[in-house]
Scaffold this motif. Structure first.
Motif, PDB file in Angstrom:
ATOM      1  N   VAL A   1       0.848  -1.194   0.000  1.00 35.33           N
ATOM      2  CA  VAL A   1       0.000   0.000   0.000  1.00 35.33           C
ATOM      3  C   VAL A   1       0.879   1.237   0.000  1.00 35.33           C
ATOM      4  O   VAL A   1       1.733   1.406   0.873  1.00 35.33           O
ATOM      5  CB  VAL A   1      -0.936   0.021   1.234  1.00 35.33           C
ATOM      6  N   PHE A   2       0.665   2.109  -0.976  1.00 37.99           N
ATOM      7  CA  PHE A   2       1.448   3.333  -1.106  1.00 37.99           C
ATOM      8  C   PHE A   2       0.513   4.498  -1.427  1.00 37.99           C
ATOM      9  O   PHE A   2      -0.438   4.339  -2.194  1.00 37.99           O
ATOM     10  CB  PHE A   2       2.478   3.211  -2.236  1.00 37.99           C
TER      11      PHE A   2
ATOM     12  N   ALA B   1       9.931   1.666  -9.097  1.00 32.72           N
ATOM     13  CA  ALA B   1      10.615   1.054  -7.954  1.00 32.72           C
ATOM     14  C   ALA B   1      10.122  -0.349  -7.655  1.00 32.72           C
ATOM     15  O   ALA B   1      10.870  -1.188  -7.147  1.00 32.72           O
ATOM     16  CB  ALA B   1      10.442   1.939  -6.718  1.00 32.72           C
ATOM     17  N   THR B   2       8.844  -0.619  -7.970  1.00 28.98           N
ATOM     18  CA  THR B   2       8.275  -1.951  -7.718  1.00 28.98           C
ATOM     19  C   THR B   2       8.319  -2.831  -8.962  1.00 28.98           C
ATOM     20  O   THR B   2       7.758  -3.932  -8.959  1.00 28.98           O
ATOM     21  CB  THR B   2       6.828  -1.833  -7.219  1.00 28.98           C
ATOM     22  N   ARG B   3       8.981  -2.343 -10.012  1.00 26.23           N
ATOM     23  CA  ARG B   3       9.153  -3.091 -11.280  1.00 26.23           C
ATOM     24  C   ARG B   3       7.807  -3.501 -11.857  1.00 26.23           C
ATOM     25  O   ARG B   3       7.545  -4.667 -12.169  1.00 26.23           O
ATOM     26  CB  ARG B   3      10.046  -4.311 -11.062  1.00 26.23           C
ATOM     27  N   ASN B   4       6.936  -2.522 -11.979  1.00 28.93           N
ATOM     28  CA  ASN B   4       5.611  -2.727 -12.583  1.00 28.93           C
ATOM     29  C   ASN B   4       4.809  -3.799 -11.860  1.00 28.93           C
ATOM     30  O   ASN B   4       4.142  -4.638 -12.482  1.00 28.93           O
ATOM     31  CB  ASN B   4       5.749  -3.088 -14.069  1.00 28.93           C
ATOM     32  N   ALA B   5       4.849  -3.768 -10.550  1.00 30.27           N
ATOM     33  CA  ALA B   5       4.120  -4.761  -9.750  1.00 30.27           C
ATOM     34  C   ALA B   5       2.624  -4.701 -10.054  1.00 30.27           C
ATOM     35  O   ALA B   5       2.060  -3.641 -10.318  1.00 30.27           O
ATOM     36  CB  ALA B   5       4.358  -4.499  -8.269  1.00 30.27           C
ATOM     37  N   SER B   6       1.997  -5.863  -9.982  1.00 30.71           N
ATOM     38  CA  SER B   6       0.563  -5.957 -10.304  1.00 30.71           C
ATOM     39  C   SER B   6      -0.309  -6.110  -9.057  1.00 30.71           C
ATOM     40  O   SER B   6      -1.508  -6.350  -9.178  1.00 30.71           O
ATOM     41  CB  SER B   6       0.325  -7.155 -11.227  1.00 30.71           C
ATOM     42  N   ASP B   7       0.282  -5.963  -7.873  1.00 31.90           N
ATOM     43  CA  ASP B   7      -0.479  -6.194  -6.639  1.00 31.90           C
ATOM     44  C   ASP B   7      -0.464  -4.980  -5.714  1.00 31.90           C
ATOM     45  O   ASP B   7      -0.504  -5.106  -4.494  1.00 31.90           O
ATOM     46  CB  ASP B   7       0.075  -7.408  -5.888  1.00 31.90           C
ATOM     47  N   LEU B   8      -0.442  -3.779  -6.307  1.00 32.70           N
ATOM     48  CA  LEU B   8      -0.349  -2.554  -5.523  1.00 32.70           C
ATOM     49  C   LEU B   8      -1.724  -2.003  -5.155  1.00 32.70           C
ATOM     50  O   LEU B   8      -2.653  -2.018  -5.971  1.00 32.70           O
ATOM     51  CB  LEU B   8       0.408  -1.475  -6.306  1.00 32.70           C
ATOM     52  N   THR B   9      -1.837  -1.493  -3.936  1.00 32.02           N
ATOM     53  CA  THR B   9      -2.956  -0.641  -3.547  1.00 32.02           C
ATOM     54  C   THR B   9      -2.423   0.777  -3.523  1.00 32.02           C
ATOM     55  O   THR B   9      -1.536   1.096  -2.723  1.00 32.02           O
ATOM     56  CB  THR B   9      -3.513  -1.020  -2.161  1.00 32.02           C
ATOM     57  N   LEU B  10      -2.906   1.608  -4.406  1.00 30.90           N
ATOM     58  CA  LEU B  10      -2.422   2.973  -4.546  1.00 30.90           C
ATOM     59  C   LEU B  10      -3.492   3.944  -4.075  1.00 30.90           C
ATOM     60  O   LEU B  10      -4.607   3.950  -4.592  1.00 30.90           O
ATOM     61  CB  LEU B  10      -2.050   3.256  -6.006  1.00 30.90           C
ATOM     62  N   CYS B  11      -3.142   4.757  -3.088  1.00 30.28           N
ATOM     63  CA  CYS B  11      -4.084   5.704  -2.494  1.00 30.28           C
ATOM     64  C   CYS B  11      -3.709   7.126  -2.912  1.00 30.28           C
ATOM     65  O   CYS B  11      -2.649   7.630  -2.542  1.00 30.28           O
ATOM     66  CB  CYS B  11      -4.067   5.588  -0.974  1.00 30.28           C
ATOM     67  N   VAL B  12      -4.575   7.737  -3.693  1.00 36.97           N
ATOM     68  CA  VAL B  12      -4.354   9.102  -4.150  1.00 36.97           C
ATOM     69  C   VAL B  12      -4.816  10.065  -3.053  1.00 36.97           C
ATOM     70  O   VAL B  12      -5.967  10.019  -2.621  1.00 36.97           O
ATOM     71  CB  VAL B  12      -5.123   9.372  -5.459  1.00 36.97           C
TER      72      VAL B  12
ATOM     73  N   ALA C   1      -2.669   1.554 -13.001  1.00 36.04           N
ATOM     74  CA  ALA C   1      -1.481   0.913 -12.431  1.00 36.04           C
ATOM     75  C   ALA C   1      -1.781   0.071 -11.199  1.00 36.04           C
ATOM     76  O   ALA C   1      -0.972  -0.773 -10.815  1.00 36.04           O
ATOM     77  CB  ALA C   1      -0.450   1.984 -12.063  1.00 36.04           C
ATOM     78  N   ALA C   2      -2.939   0.287 -10.581  1.00 32.00           N
ATOM     79  CA  ALA C   2      -3.227  -0.314  -9.276  1.00 32.00           C
ATOM     80  C   ALA C   2      -4.048  -1.582  -9.395  1.00 32.00           C
ATOM     81  O   ALA C   2      -4.926  -1.696 -10.259  1.00 32.00           O
ATOM     82  CB  ALA C   2      -3.965   0.691  -8.394  1.00 32.00           C
ATOM     83  N   ASP C   3      -3.789  -2.507  -8.502  1.00 31.68           N
ATOM     84  CA  ASP C   3      -4.700  -3.624  -8.295  1.00 31.68           C
ATOM     85  C   ASP C   3      -5.923  -3.130  -7.543  1.00 31.68           C
ATOM     86  O   ASP C   3      -7.057  -3.512  -7.845  1.00 31.68           O
ATOM     87  CB  ASP C   3      -3.992  -4.728  -7.511  1.00 31.68           C
ATOM     88  N   ALA C   4      -5.694  -2.259  -6.528  1.00 31.74           N
ATOM     89  CA  ALA C   4      -6.782  -1.613  -5.796  1.00 31.74           C
ATOM     90  C   ALA C   4      -6.482  -0.124  -5.732  1.00 31.74           C
ATOM     91  O   ALA C   4      -5.349   0.280  -5.462  1.00 31.74           O
ATOM     92  CB  ALA C   4      -6.912  -2.189  -4.388  1.00 31.74           C
ATOM     93  N   LEU C   5      -7.498   0.691  -5.988  1.00 30.85           N
ATOM     94  CA  LEU C   5      -7.338   2.143  -5.980  1.00 30.85           C
ATOM     95  C   LEU C   5      -7.982   2.715  -4.726  1.00 30.85           C
ATOM     96  O   LEU C   5      -9.117   2.360  -4.379  1.00 30.85           O
ATOM     97  CB  LEU C   5      -7.980   2.762  -7.224  1.00 30.85           C
TER      98      LEU C   5
END
Length: 410
Positions: free
Chosen positions: A126-127, A141-152, A186-190
């Motif tokens: 989570v970032f 930095a995460t090399r195009n990871a597919s399991d990110l939760t990105l919080c805007v 880009a996010a798995d979860a937004l």
């Protein structure tokens, strides 16, 4: 309770489990030469259980408020399983203090190396971010990871809070749409997050921020998986007595339920102050009195940073035997260093006959008191004692220790 550098991994002062020390009264009887930090794990445990049981979503502790490893472990053991970390040092700290905890890297501007270590070494997924540049950095930095939760992070008003957090971070409303759309790709979860400022004195702060969230969701037409209302949950201080926390929870829940994504999204919060303020206090000695000014052995470069630099008032009690019978009088404090800035204006209400040699408990220092402490000019406190009495003020219980006329009798 630790100095901030201690909690983050350097030499730590010892903690003494004083089962025979009921509280500040017992400490004052010992006539300590240096200030003594008192910690109350039972108060932190109570706050953790309150949030984990009553907040209508997930509560994660904002580590910056107090990075004590013992506090982190106590919160983790009492239901706080997620932690808001703002630096790679905090990531490493929580990974050590609470193995198995979920870490959320919620600082919107991070070093690329910190992102990489957090993701690949510590399992952080989570970032937060508030710009397209930060989004690109995270993806790289995460090399195009597919399991990110990105919080805007949206920029919202801090008008209802005692300390503003509205100017440094957060994407303005008119720039949110392209960032939300790009993060969605880009996010798995937004997620959408915000921060109403520290010590929000009314639940309305969250209701108004949620309206900005609604507009951002509708404008960007994106599916959102997480709504994170950030921190700002208050504690009680002299002149700052907030409504019950349940009212904040009710307001947040109503606003969340009215969002177009509430049926599928998770609700998160990042309490810091509210989870740790009652955890700690400090017992100080009066070294000199000059009129209405008391020279004490802790101050602006110690646990009283907020009292000096932003005029924060804390509850105080004179620890004396026999009990003073004179009425209260407003005092200001000078700390022990040679710096004129080491001044706490208060006012702090204490019996008018307070004098050199007296001991004072200063309460509600669990939030930021430890995190901002230094050893400037050679002054500081290295004694921390676990006590079993109640904090001077509490939002989590009906009754607290009686501090009649700001005097505790020995």
């Amino acid at each position: 309770m630790h100095q901030h550098h201690s909690a983050l991994g350097l030499a730590a002062p010892s903690i003494v489990s004083a089962t025979n020390a009921g509280g500040a009264i017992d400490i004052a009887k010992r006539a300590p030469v240096q200030p003594v930090t008192l910690i109350r794990p039972h108060a932190a445990a109570r706050a953790a259980r309150f949030f984990s049981e009553k907040f209508p979503g997930r509560s994660m502790y904002a580590v910056k408020a107090n990075p004590s490893p013992e506090l982190i472990a106590t919160l983790f053991e009492n239901g706080i399983t997620h932690f808001d970390v703002a630096s790679i040092a905090e990531v490493r700290l929580v990974a050590r203090a609470a193995p198995g905890a979920t870490l959320c890297f919620m600082h919107p501007v991070k070093a690329e190396e910190a992102i990489a270590e957090a993701y690949f070494t510590h399992g952080v997924r989570v970032f937060s971010l508030d710009s397209l540049e930060e989004l690109d950095k995270i993806v790289r930095a995460t090399r195009n990871a597919s399991d990110l939760t990105l919080c805007v992070r949206l920029r919202v008003s801090s008008e209802h809070s005692k300390l503003s957090l509205a100017s440094k971070f957060g994407v303005p409303a008119h720039e949110a749409k392209p960032l939300l759309m790009a993060a969605r790709q880009a996010a798995d979860a937004l997620g959408i997050c915000f921060h109403v400022g520290s010590q929000a004195m009314t639940p309305d702060a969250y209701a108004e921020a949620m309206e900005r969230v609604r507009h951002a969701i509708v404008d960007a037409a994106v599916t959102v998986d997480v709504i994170d209302v950030g921190g700002g949950f208050p504690s009680s201080y002299p002149g700052m007595e907030p409504p019950p926390l349940e009212r904040y929870f009710e307001t947040i829940h109503r606003a969340f339920e009215s969002l177009p994504v509430s049926y599928s999204a998770e609700l998160w919060a990042e309490p810091g102050r509210a989870l740790c303020a009652e955890y700690s206090s400090v017992v100080v000695r009066v070294e000199k009195r000059r009129g209405n000014e008391l020279y004490i052995n802790d101050g602006a470069y110690g646990a009283l940073f907020d009292a000096a630099h932003i005029g924060w008032r804390f509850p105080v009690a004179l620890l004396r035997e026999p009990e003073s019978t004179v009425r209260d009088h407003p005092f200001s404090f000078y700390g022990p260093t040679c710096d004129d800035l080491d001044h706490m204006a208060g006012p702090f209400l204490l019996p008018a006959d307070v004098q050199a040699g007296d001991y004072i408990e200063i309460g509600m220092l669990g939030a930021y008191g430890a995190a901002m402490r230094t050893a400037f000019n050679g002054f500081g406190s290295d004694e921390t004692i676990i006590v079993t009495d109640e904090p001077m003020v509490s939002l989590y219980m009906d009754g607290v220790r009686e501090v009649a006329n700001n005097v505790v009798t020995l």
